[in-house]
Design an enzyme around this catalytic site. Sequence first.
Site, PDB file in Angstrom:
ATOM      1  N   ASP A  48     -32.336  27.734  23.770  1.00 39.59           N
ATOM      2  CA  ASP A  48     -31.366  28.737  24.238  1.00 39.59           C
ATOM      3  C   ASP A  48     -31.859  30.138  23.887  1.00 39.59           C
ATOM      4  O   ASP A  48     -32.256  30.401  22.753  1.00 39.59           O
ATOM      5  CB  ASP A  48     -30.009  28.454  23.585  1.00 39.59           C
ATOM      6  CG  ASP A  48     -28.913  29.378  24.086  1.00 39.59           C
ATOM      7  OD1 ASP A  48     -29.171  30.188  24.995  1.00 39.59           O
ATOM      8  OD2 ASP A  48     -27.781  29.282  23.555  1.00 39.59           O
TER       9      ASP A  48
ATOM     10  N   HIS B  76     -27.893  27.240  27.531  1.00 39.95           N
ATOM     11  CA  HIS B  76     -26.879  28.045  26.843  1.00 39.95           C
ATOM     12  C   HIS B  76     -25.467  27.469  27.002  1.00 39.95           C
ATOM     13  O   HIS B  76     -24.542  27.891  26.302  1.00 39.95           O
ATOM     14  CB  HIS B  76     -26.916  29.481  27.375  1.00 39.95           C
ATOM     15  CG  HIS B  76     -25.979  30.419  26.674  1.00 39.95           C
ATOM     16  ND1 HIS B  76     -26.001  30.610  25.304  1.00 39.95           N
ATOM     17  CD2 HIS B  76     -24.978  31.209  27.131  1.00 39.95           C
ATOM     18  CE1 HIS B  76     -25.061  31.473  24.964  1.00 39.95           C
ATOM     19  NE2 HIS B  76     -24.422  31.850  26.052  1.00 39.95           N
TER      20      HIS B  76
ATOM     21  N   SER C  53     -21.318  31.798  22.322  1.00 42.50           N
ATOM     22  CA  SER C  53     -21.913  32.968  22.946  1.00 42.50           C
ATOM     23  C   SER C  53     -21.271  34.244  22.401  1.00 42.50           C
ATOM     24  O   SER C  53     -21.167  34.388  21.179  1.00 42.50           O
ATOM     25  CB  SER C  53     -21.757  32.821  24.471  1.00 42.50           C
ATOM     26  OG  SER C  53     -22.571  33.712  25.177  1.00 42.50           O
TER      27      SER C  53
END
Lengths: 488, 488
Positions: free
Chosen positions: B355, B410, B299
């Site tokens: 995602d 995610h 991320s």
Amino acid sequence: MAMSTMVYNHLPTTLNTSFNRVPTIFAPQNVVLGHPRTKMSNPGIRLAESLSHLLHLHIETPSRKNPQFSNWDLLSEEKHNTPTVSPKEVIADRWCEIHGNKDWDNLLDPLHPWLRREIVRYGEFAQATYDAFDFDSFSEYCGSCRYNHNKLFEKLGLNKNGYEVTKYIYAMSHIEMLQWLQRSNLTETWSKDSNWMGYVAVSDDEETCRIGRRDIVVAWRGTVAPSEWYEDFQRKLEPIGLGDSKVEHGFLSIYTSKSESTRYNKSSASEQVMKEVTRLVKFYEGRGEEVSLTITGHSLGGALALLNAYEAAATLPGLPVSVISFGAPRVGNSAFRDVLDELGVKTLRVVIKQDLVPRMPGVVFNESFQKFDDITGTLEWIYTHVGTELRLDVSSSPYLKRGFNPLGFHSLETYLHLIDGFLSTDSEFRSDSRRDIALVNKACDMLVDELRIPHFWYQLANKGLVCNERGRWVKPKRDPEDIPSPIG
Amino acid sequence: MAMSTMVYNHLPTTLNTSFNRVPTIFAPQNVVLGHPRTKMSNPGIRLAESLSHLLHLHIETPSRKNPQFSNWDLLSEEKHNTPTVSPKEVIADRWCEIHGNKDWDNLLDPLHPWLRREIVRYGEFAQATYDAFDFDSFSEYCGSCRYNHNKLFEKLGLNKNGYEVTKYIYAMSHIEMLQWLQRSNLTETWSKDSNWMGYVAVSDDEETCRIGRRDIVVAWRGTVAPSEWYEDFQRKLEPIGLGDSKVEHGFLSIYTSKSESTRYNKSSASEQVMKEVTRLVKFYEGRGEEVSLTITGHSLGGALALLNAYEAAATLPGLPVSVISFGAPRVGNSAFRDVLDELGVKTLRVVIKQDLVPRMPGVVFNESFQKFDDITGTLEWIYTHVGTELRLDVSSSPYLKRGFNPLGFHSLETYLHLIDGFLSTDSEFRSDSRRDIALVNKACDMLVDELRIPHFWYQLANKGLVCNERGRWVKPKRDPEDIPSPIG
């Protein structure tokens, strides 16, 4: 969770803000203090505000704070090493009064310290039914007690209370109001039909000596958040006994349902509890002892306590029967109340002014939650409260938040905290209260942030998963002695 | 929680259903399986559906299931005693290829088992930055690592991986995008200004022998749910270096901010990491060893990894620098990508098809969440992905739910699960995958219910409170050796 498996939650999340939790690992307790309340104008809040207005709750603003606690750090540090319980006095001489034979006249306001202690003790017995309950719907033992009855009090730190559990009570879980009770998702379970619903306990010799009689306790488990009640209330009165007495259909169903095809409810909760209480009464009366029966419960458990008291008083004449209930709803009509009076059942209803549940049935929302139920104002008069009320007020405690919080207002731990601090209607919160304040936040978010107690903190490490020697996270098998058995 | 302290959550709960959790004690995992999806037609779901349509996510229905797993009980029982790791092969001869010197040509589809193992290992280093992070906003150590660097891997079961942590990295937390990083609610804290943002580690002698070179790893912590990004993206490109290269302003701020008035960021994250990496490179090259640098992150951490790789490659010419990122957003423009190529930085971007984060910046919602941002379709072309993509698909795993689940899609643990099971684009999920499947649900709800793994299960017992000898629930003091110190 994924939308395909949404929790079916009757209460829209906009009202029940307590449910909007952030997942643990990402931002578990990331409460932003003093954040501008820009989100406060949503429909849920507005509904809550009009509701509280309508109910004359007079909710204070969050800014009110007791100035005596300006240094919270010091307070919490100091408190860490003080005792959590008050000294035990011998109350044998006055046990009848404490037990309510004079309807607690002159004991409630100001609250007699002996009575306060007893109320808290019974409340903790009711709290035990939540603390030990297996809520895990992925567990094959969902709906049971996590411990067997011999070690329940020890596991919960209640063994100092001087009672021993003698019997567990089960109620059927697949009666109409499905949403009230717990069901496992699994096909192979300890029971597809029943929930652990409470227990019978009895005072030991030492405690019996202190309290002046052999006290039998029945503690009934309540159920979940009030949210589930809004829709599920059957709003149907059903006759009980011979006269005009009527009680709420759903409560009575839980208390009396049974089925031969079940493992744990071949006899009903009613039959189970009456059999055990009768056995104990006969046993101890046979030894020439004075015996009392005290029935306790929170929320739905308080309603069951009243039904149980009705039956016990009718079945065992002469036995002093008291009910200590917390946040209990109305149960029956005025004829039911009159019969309870005639039977000599003494009821102390502990109620928090801001709690919505004791206003039910009567204040009921319809499904869409956008207008009050048509029959509001009617049921309110049909359903009648019984006994003596001990009224508490959230705003009396400097430790509690002031915002609208239906879950927190109804939480049994909030009740126990307020009782522990209650001196009289006109007094400040008791400065020498000893019960651990942190307990309040076990299953809600009611404590002021200055106390630094996490919200909803009562939880298992990793939700019960443990890492085995291979490095795999597995759910350990339950200790065989804690697996429920219909025989034991 | 009470409305006065609502979590300021940027993502409306109607979309992010993962946030609608029921409090622990009342009904923690009470997911009603197969419940009619009567609530599914709310605006959040509709938005999610149109969103997924727009993004061509082609989300399957939840009914699809791999028939080979009809007996889930057996599956889980059997799996409990199998190893969680595959045997370690000596990869010394091919380390350059595994490290990406040929852009992972012919190694990705089918995925070479040696490479798979390395990717998972680096992913676990990134996961460690979440698992050890103190998210407790009532803790004076909020925003720090719960353990000191010498015992981080041991505490998380990563010591078998053959690396040793040499340095922690801190980044400033009070730069513009406040919502990205953690801050304590308390006034007295270990640091008002900084967050633990990752660490530097190095392979030990044995591992160095197996992998053919001394490998320095930098693992960057990512941040929280993608929800926070929707609003916080500054959508502002900022120059980096001398040419036309530009990168996202927010990422660069986290990487480069410093202030003399702080305890942990008198030097920036960039300076801290480069100082330590340079020291290690010099030390091991001075001993005549071959050295590599592998930078990893999930991320936001993946974005920081790229900035770090850019700087390292520019500062330490000749050093093989690779990035293994997971679910990382776009970071810069095409000139930035070109410079990275020229510098020889090798980037393997692991991406889950479903995602949303790797589509950002570019797919951005506006505040009200009711229409897409005006500039969608513009930023998408300005921000450019770099390197080689390894594309995973949630629907490849028979263990994962199919519903729209932005948080689950995610989650780094979902990534690691899918990599572990990935053979090739055309193959079924690897039947001899060994990574513990339960890990997926640590911080989301992605596993099919048949596996009986609780959702969001990674949690401390009682949120870190312990009962002291007085019976009071208190937050224990942190072990002095685990208290962050700017000197050590």
